[in-house]
Design a protein around this motif. Structure first.
Motif, PDB file in Angstrom:
ATOM      1  N   ALA A 200      24.889 115.505 -25.176  1.00  0.00           N
ATOM      2  CA  ALA A 200      24.997 116.955 -25.362  1.00  0.00           C
ATOM      3  C   ALA A 200      26.379 117.341 -25.871  1.00  0.00           C
ATOM      4  N   TRP A 203      26.348 116.401 -29.604  1.00  0.00           N
ATOM      5  CA  TRP A 203      25.477 117.219 -30.440  1.00  0.00           C
ATOM      6  C   TRP A 203      25.826 118.707 -30.408  1.00  0.00           C
ATOM      7  N   TYR A 204      26.141 119.191 -29.199  1.00  0.00           N
ATOM      8  CA  TYR A 204      26.314 120.631 -29.018  1.00  0.00           C
ATOM      9  C   TYR A 204      27.747 121.041 -28.689  1.00  0.00           C
ATOM     10  N   ARG A 209      24.774 121.477 -21.604  1.00  0.00           N
ATOM     11  CA  ARG A 209      23.478 121.733 -22.243  1.00  0.00           C
ATOM     12  C   ARG A 209      22.573 120.499 -22.270  1.00  0.00           C
ATOM     13  N   GLU A 212      18.693 120.575 -22.333  1.00  0.00           N
ATOM     14  CA  GLU A 212      18.026 121.021 -23.559  1.00  0.00           C
ATOM     15  C   GLU A 212      17.521 119.844 -24.389  1.00  0.00           C
TER      16      GLU A 212
END
Length: 261
Positions: A200, A203-204, A209, A212
């Motif tokens: 996460a 990626w984010y 997160r 997700e």
């Protein structure tokens, strides 16, 4: 279905939690008479022993050892050399891409994922060969077939262990032994949370997160430890007597899809 495990003994590494502990419970439910459990955590092993003994009446011996140390692996083999079944499960590969991982991270991870598996397999295999029977199950990981640049240590170690399992298992029936592997994808364990948080972050930009990421999985969830454990126990059983030198993937279709992006 009778799996033919009554009276058998099993050695499980990484057995204080997660897949290893779930595998111990599954073996005990299926009638294994003696469990050898190894892990770093003495407290975790003590709790596991108490629960397993109370619930199933199975004999449990625990061995609190760091299996990244070769001397400890050899000691474990000496203590548990009569095991009918070996489940290599103890591993903790450092997540991250190539440019963020120093040599020591590689060495620490692969000492557990490759060398502890190889050494313990070699030592226990020799004892099984002398008796003319035995089963070795390697818990590996689907990144060995679904290569992941952001988990480069793990994907490299898992690919190596897949080759090792196929190579040894292809000849092992000559000695009355079966060697098989299991490739789990994401499994609901503490280790998975650590890896998911790292993914996460990659990626984010926010490790908070991590949940997700489940939306990207074909099954929209991770596997449970029990689902993986039951597969391991089946493969170790008499019902799987014609299976050796192969890897069974349990990842909800992730590796076959080739990508979850």
């Amino acid at each position: 279905m009778d799996l033919g495990l009554n009276g058998k003994s099993a050695l499980i590494t990484g057995a204080s939690k997660g897949i290893g502990l779930a595998t111990a419970h599954s073996f005990a439910r299926e009638g294994v008479s003696r469990l050898y459990l190894a892990a770093r955590s003495a407290d975790g092993l003590a709790a596991a022993k108490a629960t397993l003994s109370a619930e199933y009446g199975v004999e449990v011996q625990v061995h609190a050892l760091d299996l990244s140390v070769t001397a400890n692996v050899l000691a474990l083999a000496d203590r548990c050399g009569d095991a009918d079944i070996l489940v290599n499960n103890a591993a903790d590969s450092t997540p991250g891409p190539l440019d963020q991982l120093p040599d020591q991270a590689w060495r620490d991870s692969l000492d557990m994922k490759i060398f502890s598996y190889v050494t313990l397999t070699r030592e226990i295999y020799a004892r099984m060969k002398a008796r003319g029977h035995g089963v070795i199950v390697n818990d590996i990981g689907n990144s060995g077939e679904n290569w992941d640049a952001n988990y480069i240590v793990g994907t490299t170690g898992n690919a190596a262990m897949m080759a090792f399992t196929r190579g040894v298992g292809g000849r092992s029936l000559d000695d009355g032994i079966r060697v098989v592997g299991v490739n789990p994808g994401p499994v609901a364990t503490d280790r998975m949370v650590k890896l998911m948080k790292r993914r996460a972050l990659d990626w984010y930009g926010d490790e908070g997160r991590w949940e997700e990421l489940f939306d990207k999985y074909p099954a929209k969830r991770p596997a449970s430890p029990e689902e993986v454990a039951d597969l391991i126990v089946y493969l170790a059983s008499a019902r799987a007597a014609y299976i050796t030198g192969t890897i069974v993937t349990i990842d909800g279709g992730i590796a076959s899809r080739r990508s979850i992006i």
